[in-house]
Design a protein around this motif. Structure first.
Motif, PDB file in Angstrom:
ATOM      1  N   ILE A   7       0.835  -1.205   0.000  1.00  0.00           N
ATOM      2  CA  ILE A   7       0.000   0.000   0.000  1.00  0.00           C
ATOM      3  C   ILE A   7       0.873   1.259   0.000  1.00  0.00           C
ATOM      4  O   ILE A   7       0.502   2.282  -0.578  1.00  0.00           O
ATOM      5  CB  ILE A   7      -0.993  -0.011   1.190  1.00  0.00           C
ATOM      6  N   LYS A   8       2.054   1.171   0.592  1.00  0.00           N
ATOM      7  CA  LYS A   8       2.963   2.325   0.569  1.00  0.00           C
ATOM      8  C   LYS A   8       3.349   2.689  -0.851  1.00  0.00           C
ATOM      9  O   LYS A   8       3.379   3.856  -1.244  1.00  0.00           O
ATOM     10  CB  LYS A   8       4.225   2.024   1.384  1.00  0.00           C
ATOM     11  N   VAL A   9       3.628   1.656  -1.646  1.00  0.00           N
ATOM     12  CA  VAL A   9       3.996   1.888  -3.048  1.00  0.00           C
ATOM     13  C   VAL A   9       2.836   2.537  -3.793  1.00  0.00           C
ATOM     14  O   VAL A   9       2.994   3.536  -4.511  1.00  0.00           O
ATOM     15  CB  VAL A   9       4.409   0.564  -3.731  1.00  0.00           C
ATOM     16  N   ILE A  10       1.631   2.002  -3.570  1.00  0.00           N
ATOM     17  CA  ILE A  10       0.449   2.548  -4.254  1.00  0.00           C
ATOM     18  C   ILE A  10       0.245   4.017  -3.870  1.00  0.00           C
ATOM     19  O   ILE A  10       0.054   4.882  -4.729  1.00  0.00           O
ATOM     20  CB  ILE A  10      -0.815   1.718  -3.902  1.00  0.00           C
ATOM     21  N   VAL A  11       0.321   4.301  -2.552  1.00  0.00           N
ATOM     22  CA  VAL A  11       0.112   5.677  -2.078  1.00  0.00           C
ATOM     23  C   VAL A  11       1.149   6.612  -2.686  1.00  0.00           C
ATOM     24  O   VAL A  11       0.828   7.716  -3.148  1.00  0.00           O
ATOM     25  CB  VAL A  11       0.157   5.726  -0.535  1.00  0.00           C
ATOM     26  N   THR A  12       2.397   6.164  -2.719  1.00  0.00           N
ATOM     27  CA  THR A  12       3.463   6.998  -3.284  1.00  0.00           C
ATOM     28  C   THR A  12       3.171   7.315  -4.743  1.00  0.00           C
ATOM     29  O   THR A  12       3.270   8.476  -5.182  1.00  0.00           O
ATOM     30  CB  THR A  12       4.822   6.274  -3.179  1.00  0.00           C
ATOM     31  N   LEU A  13       2.776   6.278  -5.495  1.00  0.00           N
ATOM     32  CA  LEU A  13       2.493   6.495  -6.918  1.00  0.00           C
ATOM     33  C   LEU A  13       1.338   7.470  -7.098  1.00  0.00           C
ATOM     34  O   LEU A  13       1.402   8.386  -7.926  1.00  0.00           O
ATOM     35  CB  LEU A  13       2.168   5.160  -7.592  1.00  0.00           C
ATOM     36  N   ILE A  14       0.261   7.297  -6.300  1.00  0.00           N
ATOM     37  CA  ILE A  14      -0.886   8.194  -6.411  1.00  0.00           C
ATOM     38  C   ILE A  14      -0.477   9.633  -6.082  1.00  0.00           C
ATOM     39  O   ILE A  14      -0.809  10.577  -6.812  1.00  0.00           O
ATOM     40  CB  ILE A  14      -2.041   7.741  -5.481  1.00  0.00           C
ATOM     41  N   ALA A  15       0.316   9.778  -5.002  1.00  0.00           N
ATOM     42  CA  ALA A  15       0.731  11.126  -4.594  1.00  0.00           C
ATOM     43  C   ALA A  15       1.584  11.785  -5.671  1.00  0.00           C
ATOM     44  O   ALA A  15       1.356  12.945  -6.044  1.00  0.00           O
ATOM     45  CB  ALA A  15       1.504  11.065  -3.280  1.00  0.00           C
ATOM     46  N   ILE A  16       2.549  11.014  -6.216  1.00  0.00           N
ATOM     47  CA  ILE A  16       3.415  11.575  -7.264  1.00  0.00           C
ATOM     48  C   ILE A  16       2.587  11.927  -8.495  1.00  0.00           C
ATOM     49  O   ILE A  16       2.725  13.009  -9.082  1.00  0.00           O
ATOM     50  CB  ILE A  16       4.542  10.586  -7.625  1.00  0.00           C
TER      51      ILE A  16
END
Lengths: 127, 237
Positions: A7-16
């Motif tokens: 989920i950290k990876v997903i959140v990072t991608l969404i934020a970027i």
């Protein structure tokens, strides 16, 4: 309550992705920087909280909130409401400006018809 | 005395010619210096073409502003072009031109800054529906409570303004359903407001802007506006 890696990876991608989109809007001059600040800041905070959800828990304990995510939701809703109010104020101001411009156009068209345009200042009163 | 008569018109192709012609013949008959000022609020019908050929000043708004913005445009015109008094009149034929001399006389005799034509001083002519009369009575009490002035027909759009009142409207005028709020605005800006009995007609054509569904919104909006207008009090200029 530390989030799993996926989920950290997903959140990072969404934020970027979100930041990139907001930046693109600014570059294309479809969004003014002053309006973008809130989006940058809130994206940053949400991304930070996804990585360090213990921060949220700490604040929740300090404020006496039993269930930490409730604090997050309450905060988001509050900020959202304040921002909506801010936008309503902006909208009212724009409406007033548009109305004044519209009226000036109608009055100017008439002044041109009456050949008075040279003697007509912005608020000149002919006594 | 130079008199401007402001007539806001939105899709009034059926009525506007008779309203303007009626005004002009009334002016001739009473030897009054009357200039009809028709404000075409971006009508979708033939109003613009019709008023261009009438004996009147035609102000064509390029964007639809609603009744408040349209009335304000006409008052701005009258104020900036040195008219002594400005009337506002509905464009749908409800307000007969024949009552204008009566309001002018009341203005001169009593030195009122604002003269309102009221249907309910003598209860003659078109009296509107029961629901609307109830609403108007409510406004009468609300306005008396807020500013201690008795106005029996606060929703009447048949009004005379002198230059003092015009200056206030030139600065600010409410957006929609402006009439009751404007009364409070005049009083709070130290204008004297008086009423004269007039006979109004049933609308000659077109549809009222206030239907049954919007009436509740109307009451709430206008109540808020009246209360806020009281606290805004004197506007800085």
């Amino acid at each position: 309550m530390i989030l799993p890696v996926k989920i950290k990876v997903i959140v990072t991608l969404i934020a970027i992705g979100f930041l990139a989109y907001v930046s693109r809007l600014i570059l294309k001059r479809r969004l003014k920087e002053e309006y973008a600040i809130i989006w940058f800041v809130s994206t940053f905070i949400l991304a930070l909280l996804s990585f360090r959800s213990d921060l949220l828990d700490t604040v929740a304990v300090l404020l006496g909130v039993a269930f930490a995510p409730n604090l997050l939701f309450a905060g988001i809703i509050f900020v959202g409401m304040v921002y909506l109010l801010h936008l309503s104020v902006k909208l009212s101001k724009q409406q007033e400006q548009t109305k004044n411009l519209t009226q000036e156009i109608a009055l100017l068209k008439q002044a041109i018809l009456e050949n008075k345009v040279n003697s007509l200042g912005p608020d000149k009163i002919e006594e | 005395m130079k008199i401007a008569v402001v007539i806001p018109a939105f899709n009034e192709e059926e009525n506007i010619a008779s309203v303007v012609n009626g005004l002009n013949s009334m002016a001739v008959a009473n030897k009054l210096d009357v200039t009809p000022v028709v404000v075409n609020d971006c009508s979708l019908d033939n109003t613009a073409a019709i008023i261009a050929n009438l004996n009147c000043v035609a102000l064509n708004l390029p964007v639809n502003l609603g009744i408040g913005g349209a009335v304000q445009t006409g008052i701005k015109y009258a104020y900036r072009n040195g008219f002594d008094v400005a009337f506002q009149l509905d464009g749908d034929g409800q307000h007969p031109a024949s009552e204008i001399p009566k309001l002018v006389q009341a203005h001169i005799a009593n030195n009122w800054d604002v003269v309102i034509g009221s249907r309910f001083l003598t209860n003659e002519g078109f009296q509107s529906s029961f629901a609307r009369r109830t609403g108007i009575k409510y406004f009468k009490h609300l306005i008396r409570f807020m500013c201690g002035v008795r106005v029996t027909d606060a929703t009447s759009g048949y009004r005379l303004l002198n230059r003092k009142a015009m200056a206030i409207v030139n600065d600010y005028y409410p957006h929609d359903y402006p009439e009751p709020e404007a009364v409070v605005m005049y009083v709070r800006n130290n204008c004297t407001v008086g009423e004269v009995p007039v006979v109004m007609l049933e609308r000659q054509g077109g549809v009222s802007s206030i239907g049954t569904t919007t009436s509740i919104f109307y009451m709430v909006k206008v109540t808020l506006a009246v209360v806020f207008a009281y606290f805004v009090s004197v506007r800085k200029r």
